[in-house]
Design an enzyme around this catalytic site. Structure first.
Site, PDB file in Angstrom:
ATOM      1  N   CYS A 185      32.464  40.080  46.769  1.00  0.00           N
ATOM      2  CA  CYS A 185      34.022  39.596  46.771  1.00  0.00           C
ATOM      3  C   CYS A 185      34.129  37.994  46.321  1.00  0.00           C
ATOM      4  O   CYS A 185      33.306  37.262  46.507  1.00  0.00           O
ATOM      5  CB  CYS A 185      34.362  39.252  48.524  1.00  0.00           C
ATOM      6  SG  CYS A 185      35.879  38.516  48.754  1.00  0.00           S
ATOM      7  N   CYS A 231      38.402  39.975  40.835  1.00  0.00           N
ATOM      8  CA  CYS A 231      38.461  40.466  42.358  1.00  0.00           C
ATOM      9  C   CYS A 231      37.806  41.857  42.296  1.00  0.00           C
ATOM     10  O   CYS A 231      38.015  42.692  41.314  1.00  0.00           O
ATOM     11  CB  CYS A 231      39.973  40.525  42.613  1.00  0.00           C
ATOM     12  SG  CYS A 231      40.016  41.351  44.222  1.00  0.00           S
TER      13      CYS A 231
HETATM   14  N1  DGL Z   1      37.495  41.909  46.530  1.00  0.00           N
HETATM   15  C1  DGL Z   1      37.963  40.723  46.986  1.00  0.00           C
HETATM   16  C2  DGL Z   1      37.670  39.684  45.680  1.00  0.00           C
HETATM   17  O1  DGL Z   1      36.795  40.038  45.092  1.00  0.00           O
HETATM   18  C3  DGL Z   1      39.421  40.469  47.390  1.00  0.00           C
HETATM   19  C4  DGL Z   1      39.904  39.228  48.223  1.00  0.00           C
HETATM   20  C5  DGL Z   1      40.984  39.225  49.102  1.00  0.00           C
HETATM   21  O2  DGL Z   1      40.930  40.423  50.257  1.00  0.00           O
HETATM   22  O3  DGL Z   1      41.937  39.189  48.622  1.00  0.00           O
HETATM   23  O4  DGL Z   1      38.395  38.575  45.752  1.00  0.00           O
END
Ligand code: DGL
Length: 263
Positions: A74, A184
């Site tokens: 993440c 993301c």
């Molecule tokens: N997969 C997360 C990232 O890489 C998403 C973040 C979120 O939940 O807003 O930032």
């Protein structure tokens, strides 16, 4: 920590499964545990303090489940919490950051786009990397507001998703970008849609492969790489409805099951 222990991977939700796929493809003998903290998604609009609290909780859960290494799949959690995680835990911890450096080195139009969450784009770590590598190029930073909730709710193919992606890419197209950095781990699932919308000269890059390579290197350096040919145990847990994660993984393998777990 043993060679036979699993690689622990977490994300705010289902998106980090895009990183899990890269890790599993590169390291097919390794057992893995994936935690989707979907009940708390999106992390992107939370305060740094909350993101840190959730990241500590997820890391502790994966350690309690016997992980030998943690992959923070993440960008939002990495850019806000990785230093604190490394201070608090002795286990090796891999993070994911937007691939600004390769895009900045390769751009010919001297203009690149970055699509990421508010939490990532406002973090000190992101600013530091961006300043270092993008001094003489123009960078169009766009917050992908609303994209993570749509992906979490199985709405990748919705009209709303198409409209948001058109809106977010239009200033990038106007600025003549030739690289779009996906900052993301949910966004690799949007690549087919983005490819339709963006001019063909634009290359889309994400950090999945780099994270998988780094995981391999760090495991090797710690003497923890599983070299034996074996059928791995692949565990997936979510603290919300498992259907979206199941769907995303079904494209990869029908055999995979997703379990509900409180954490
Ligand atoms: N997969 C997360 C990232 O890489 C998403 C973040 C979120 O939940 O807003 O930032």
């Amino acid at each position: 920590m043993k060679i036979s222990s699993p690689i622990g991977i977490f994300d705010s939700g289902v998106g980090g499964s895009s990183i899990w796929k890269e890790i599993h493809q590169r390291l097919p003998n390794e057992d893995t545990i994936y935690l989707a903290d979907s009940i708390n998604a999106p992390y992107g609009n939370r305060s740094a303090q909350e993101i840190i609290r959730l990241s500590l909780k997820n890391t502790q859960t994966l350690i309690n489940m016997g992980s030998k290494i943690i992959v923070v799949a993440c960008n939002t959690a990495t850019t806000n919490a990785i230093d604190i995680l490394r201070e608090q835990f002795t286990i090796p911890i891999i993070g994911i950051e937007p691939a600004i450096k390769p895009a900045a080195l390769k751009t010919k139009s001297r203009s690149i786009g970055i699509l990421a969450t508010k939490g990532t784009l406002s973090s000190a770590l992101f600013h530091k990397t961006a300043e270092e590598f993008t001094k003489d190029i123009s960078v169009i930073e766009i917050i992908g507001e609303g994209l993570v909730p749509l992906i979490e709710n199985n709405q990748i193919d919705s009209d709303e998703m198409n409209a948001l992606l058109k809106e977010y890419t239009s200033p990038m197209i106007a600025a003549n970008i030739d690289y779009l950095v996906l900052g993301c781990s949910h966004y690799p699932y949007l690549i087919p849609k983005l490819t339709e919308i963006l001019p063909s000269e634009v290359t889309i890059i994400d950090s999945g492969e780099a994270v998988a390579k780094q995981t391999q290197t760090i495991l090797e350096n710690h003497g923890l790489l599983q070299k034996e040919n074996r059928i791995p145990t692949l565990q997936f847990y979510t603290n919300a409805n498992p259907s979206t994660l199941k769907n995303l993984l079904a494209n990869f393998s029908e055999e995979i099951s997703v379990k509900e777990k409180e954490f």
